[in-house]
Design a protein around this motif. Sequence first.
Motif, PDB file in Angstrom:
ATOM      1  N   GLY A   1       5.560 -65.636 -64.314  1.00 18.63           N
ATOM      2  CA  GLY A   1       6.685 -66.349 -64.926  1.00 18.63           C
ATOM      3  C   GLY A   1       6.202 -67.569 -65.705  1.00 18.63           C
ATOM      4  N   GLY A   2       4.903 -67.602 -66.026  1.00 18.01           N
ATOM      5  CA  GLY A   2       4.339 -68.748 -66.739  1.00 18.01           C
ATOM      6  C   GLY A   2       4.594 -70.024 -65.952  1.00 18.01           C
ATOM      7  N   THR A   3       4.995 -71.062 -66.664  1.00 20.70           N
ATOM      8  CA  THR A   3       5.330 -72.319 -65.980  1.00 20.70           C
ATOM      9  C   THR A   3       6.807 -72.344 -65.607  1.00 20.70           C
ATOM     10  OG1 THR A   3       5.931 -73.374 -68.053  1.00 20.70           O
ATOM     11  CG2 THR A   3       3.631 -73.596 -67.364  1.00 20.70           C
ATOM     12  N   GLY A   4       7.525 -71.260 -65.924  1.00 19.03           N
ATOM     13  CA  GLY A   4       8.968 -71.218 -65.690  1.00 19.03           C
ATOM     14  C   GLY A   4       9.728 -71.453 -66.978  1.00 19.03           C
TER      15      GLY A   4
ATOM     16  N   ALA B   1       2.843 -83.482 -61.402  1.00 22.15           N
ATOM     17  CA  ALA B   1       3.350 -84.491 -62.349  1.00 22.15           C
ATOM     18  C   ALA B   1       4.227 -83.878 -63.438  1.00 22.15           C
ATOM     19  CB  ALA B   1       2.170 -85.222 -62.987  1.00 22.15           C
ATOM     20  N   THR B   2       3.959 -82.641 -63.808  1.00 22.96           N
ATOM     21  CA  THR B   2       4.662 -82.093 -64.983  1.00 22.96           C
ATOM     22  C   THR B   2       5.474 -80.833 -64.669  1.00 22.96           C
ATOM     23  OG1 THR B   2       2.725 -80.845 -65.645  1.00 22.96           O
ATOM     24  CG2 THR B   2       2.968 -83.013 -66.613  1.00 22.96           C
ATOM     25  N   GLU B   3       4.813 -79.796 -64.165  1.00 25.63           N
ATOM     26  CA  GLU B   3       5.515 -78.513 -64.012  1.00 25.63           C
ATOM     27  C   GLU B   3       6.576 -78.553 -62.920  1.00 25.63           C
ATOM     28  OE1 GLU B   3       2.938 -75.078 -63.844  1.00 25.63           O
ATOM     29  OE2 GLU B   3       1.603 -75.939 -65.344  1.00 25.63           O
ATOM     30  N   LEU B   4       6.225 -79.106 -61.766  1.00 24.65           N
ATOM     31  CA  LEU B   4       7.166 -79.073 -60.642  1.00 24.65           C
ATOM     32  C   LEU B   4       8.473 -79.812 -60.949  1.00 24.65           C
ATOM     33  CD1 LEU B   4       7.808 -78.221 -57.724  1.00 24.65           C
ATOM     34  CD2 LEU B   4       6.722 -80.342 -56.966  1.00 24.65           C
ATOM     35  N   PRO B   5       8.409 -81.055 -61.475  1.00 20.11           N
ATOM     36  CA  PRO B   5       9.679 -81.762 -61.724  1.00 20.11           C
ATOM     37  C   PRO B   5      10.589 -81.004 -62.689  1.00 20.11           C
ATOM     38  CG  PRO B   5       7.817 -83.275 -61.910  1.00 20.11           C
ATOM     39  CD  PRO B   5       7.237 -81.904 -61.773  1.00 20.11           C
TER      40      PRO B   5
ATOM     41  N   VAL C   1      15.420 -74.333 -60.110  1.00 21.11           N
ATOM     42  CA  VAL C   1      14.614 -73.214 -59.600  1.00 21.11           C
ATOM     43  C   VAL C   1      14.251 -73.475 -58.134  1.00 21.11           C
ATOM     44  CG1 VAL C   1      12.377 -72.045 -59.865  1.00 21.11           C
ATOM     45  CG2 VAL C   1      13.671 -72.755 -61.892  1.00 21.11           C
ATOM     46  N   ARG C   2      14.288 -72.404 -57.332  1.00 21.54           N
ATOM     47  CA  ARG C   2      13.750 -72.505 -55.964  1.00 21.54           C
ATOM     48  C   ARG C   2      12.252 -72.231 -56.073  1.00 21.54           C
ATOM     49  NH1 ARG C   2      16.047 -72.162 -51.343  1.00 21.54           N
ATOM     50  NH2 ARG C   2      14.655 -70.510 -50.654  1.00 21.54           N
ATOM     51  N   VAL C   3      11.462 -73.292 -55.944  1.00 20.22           N
ATOM     52  CA  VAL C   3      10.030 -73.204 -56.266  1.00 20.22           C
ATOM     53  C   VAL C   3       9.209 -72.887 -55.016  1.00 20.22           C
ATOM     54  CG1 VAL C   3       8.078 -74.377 -57.340  1.00 20.22           C
ATOM     55  CG2 VAL C   3      10.409 -74.984 -58.017  1.00 20.22           C
ATOM     56  N   HIS C   4       8.536 -71.754 -55.075  1.00 19.34           N
ATOM     57  CA  HIS C   4       7.592 -71.370 -54.023  1.00 19.34           C
ATOM     58  C   HIS C   4       6.212 -71.555 -54.645  1.00 19.34           C
ATOM     59  CE1 HIS C   4      10.944 -69.280 -51.885  1.00 19.34           C
ATOM     60  NE2 HIS C   4      11.380 -69.164 -53.125  1.00 19.34           N
ATOM     61  N   VAL C   5       5.445 -72.470 -54.131  1.00 20.69           N
ATOM     62  CA  VAL C   5       4.159 -72.757 -54.763  1.00 20.69           C
ATOM     63  C   VAL C   5       3.083 -71.855 -54.147  1.00 20.69           C
ATOM     64  CG1 VAL C   5       2.453 -74.512 -55.350  1.00 20.69           C
ATOM     65  CG2 VAL C   5       4.873 -75.142 -55.159  1.00 20.69           C
TER      66      VAL C   5
ATOM     67  N   ARG D   1       4.835 -83.092 -49.182  1.00 19.87           N
ATOM     68  CA  ARG D   1       5.468 -84.381 -49.530  1.00 19.87           C
ATOM     69  C   ARG D   1       6.119 -84.341 -50.906  1.00 19.87           C
ATOM     70  NH1 ARG D   1       0.342 -87.326 -49.164  1.00 19.87           N
ATOM     71  NH2 ARG D   1      -0.386 -87.200 -47.029  1.00 19.87           N
ATOM     72  N   ALA D   2       5.903 -83.257 -51.634  1.00 20.60           N
ATOM     73  CA  ALA D   2       6.430 -83.196 -53.004  1.00 20.60           C
ATOM     74  C   ALA D   2       7.888 -82.757 -52.964  1.00 20.60           C
ATOM     75  CB  ALA D   2       5.607 -82.214 -53.820  1.00 20.60           C
ATOM     76  N   PRO D   3       8.776 -83.534 -53.594  1.00 19.27           N
ATOM     77  CA  PRO D   3      10.180 -83.165 -53.539  1.00 19.27           C
ATOM     78  C   PRO D   3      10.448 -81.863 -54.284  1.00 19.27           C
ATOM     79  CG  PRO D   3       9.866 -85.310 -54.622  1.00 19.27           C
ATOM     80  CD  PRO D   3       8.516 -84.748 -54.359  1.00 19.27           C
ATOM     81  N   GLY D   4      11.246 -80.990 -53.681  1.00 22.21           N
ATOM     82  CA  GLY D   4      11.703 -79.790 -54.380  1.00 22.21           C
ATOM     83  C   GLY D   4      10.883 -78.548 -54.130  1.00 22.21           C
ATOM     84  N   VAL D   5       9.869 -78.641 -53.273  1.00 21.18           N
ATOM     85  CA  VAL D   5       9.110 -77.422 -52.973  1.00 21.18           C
ATOM     86  C   VAL D   5       9.870 -76.647 -51.887  1.00 21.18           C
ATOM     87  CG1 VAL D   5       6.939 -76.484 -52.073  1.00 21.18           C
ATOM     88  CG2 VAL D   5       6.921 -78.480 -53.592  1.00 21.18           C
ATOM     89  N   ALA D   6      10.376 -75.456 -52.262  1.00 22.31           N
ATOM     90  CA  ALA D   6      11.181 -74.676 -51.309  1.00 22.31           C
ATOM     91  C   ALA D   6      10.304 -74.028 -50.255  1.00 22.31           C
ATOM     92  CB  ALA D   6      11.974 -73.606 -52.051  1.00 22.31           C
ATOM     93  N   GLY D   7       9.095 -73.653 -50.654  1.00 23.08           N
ATOM     94  CA  GLY D   7       8.201 -72.992 -49.706  1.00 23.08           C
ATOM     95  C   GLY D   7       6.843 -72.769 -50.345  1.00 23.08           C
TER      96      GLY D   7
END
Length: 284
Positions: free
Chosen positions: A13-16, A71-75, A82-86, A105-111
């Motif tokens: 999915g690239g960077t989303g 710093a860039t992709e996750l925010p 998006v429900r982000v699974h890293v 500790r990163a906000p928004g990481v679903a799993g």
Amino acid sequence: MRWGTVMVASGCGGTGRELAPYADLDGLDLVTRSITLDPRAGGPTPRIAETPSGLVHAVGHQNPGLEHFLATELPWLVRAGVRVHVSVVGATIGEYAELARRLSRAPGVAGLEVNLGAPDQAGEGLFEVREPYHAASVVAAVRREFPADRPVLAKLRPDLSRAVEGARAVHDAGASGVVLGDAVPAAMPDGRPGGLTGPAITPVALRCVHEVTSALPDVEVVGGGGVDGPRTARAFLAAGAVGVQVGTALLHDPTTVARIRAALTDDHVDDTAGDTADDREDHR
Ligand SMILES: Cc1cc2nc3c(=O)[nH]c(=O)nc-3n(C[C@H](O)[C@H](O)[C@H](O)COP(=O)(O)O)c2cc1C
């Protein structure tokens, strides 16, 4: 995991952002490409070759590294809903643990999805998961660093002869579920090591899913490998998977995930038309 979850497979999915024109990102389950602690330039080009029923790829885990990702992709992904699974991959068990610690500790990481299929024989310098106990050691280290209320999926190498053993090992080590259907080891036309994906691998992946769900009914399995529409998605679900991942098909048709989600929702509505609320729960 909710029955019928449709996820974007790691690296597809690239960077989303690339999917944004084609899919509603709000609520989309996306597995990021595998992230390492330090940036990786990836392998030489060409990195993708078409085959009669799929692709062979040798991307070499190109990624910007954890700092840049955070710093860039996750925010951006989090803002898009998006429900982000890293997906994480490391050179050592310590690196996997460090990735999990910082991502916790990163906000928004679903799993997290722990990439346990990285083939060291491709000369990638990553931790080589040869035995189920290697996979279990990685998962245990990641699980220790990541909050218990958020899922850690273990993506196993597509080794049919060890699928049940591998799934049992990572489940016992604390994985919330296993992902079956990673790329099958193959060669690029020039002989470089690569991974075969797409419809060519569906029968192999389905067999892995069948074997694991039959032997280990308590283990949640996410199936993938050539899922390109509702029909293949239903085949994985019928084999006992709780959800599916879509990879290669997105390169041809970026709307594939949305189409499958819509079709499975329709199935569910049809199936439960006359049911009570309790009956509907039983369908999940
Ligand atoms: C171009 C490309 C890049 C990929 N990158 C990753 C990756 O970074 N990490 C990973 O775990 N899997 C990666 N995969 C494997 C996919 O996530 C998926 O498991 C595999 O392609 C099988 O699904 P498919 O047949 O639907 O593509 C990649 C696959 C492709 C085609």
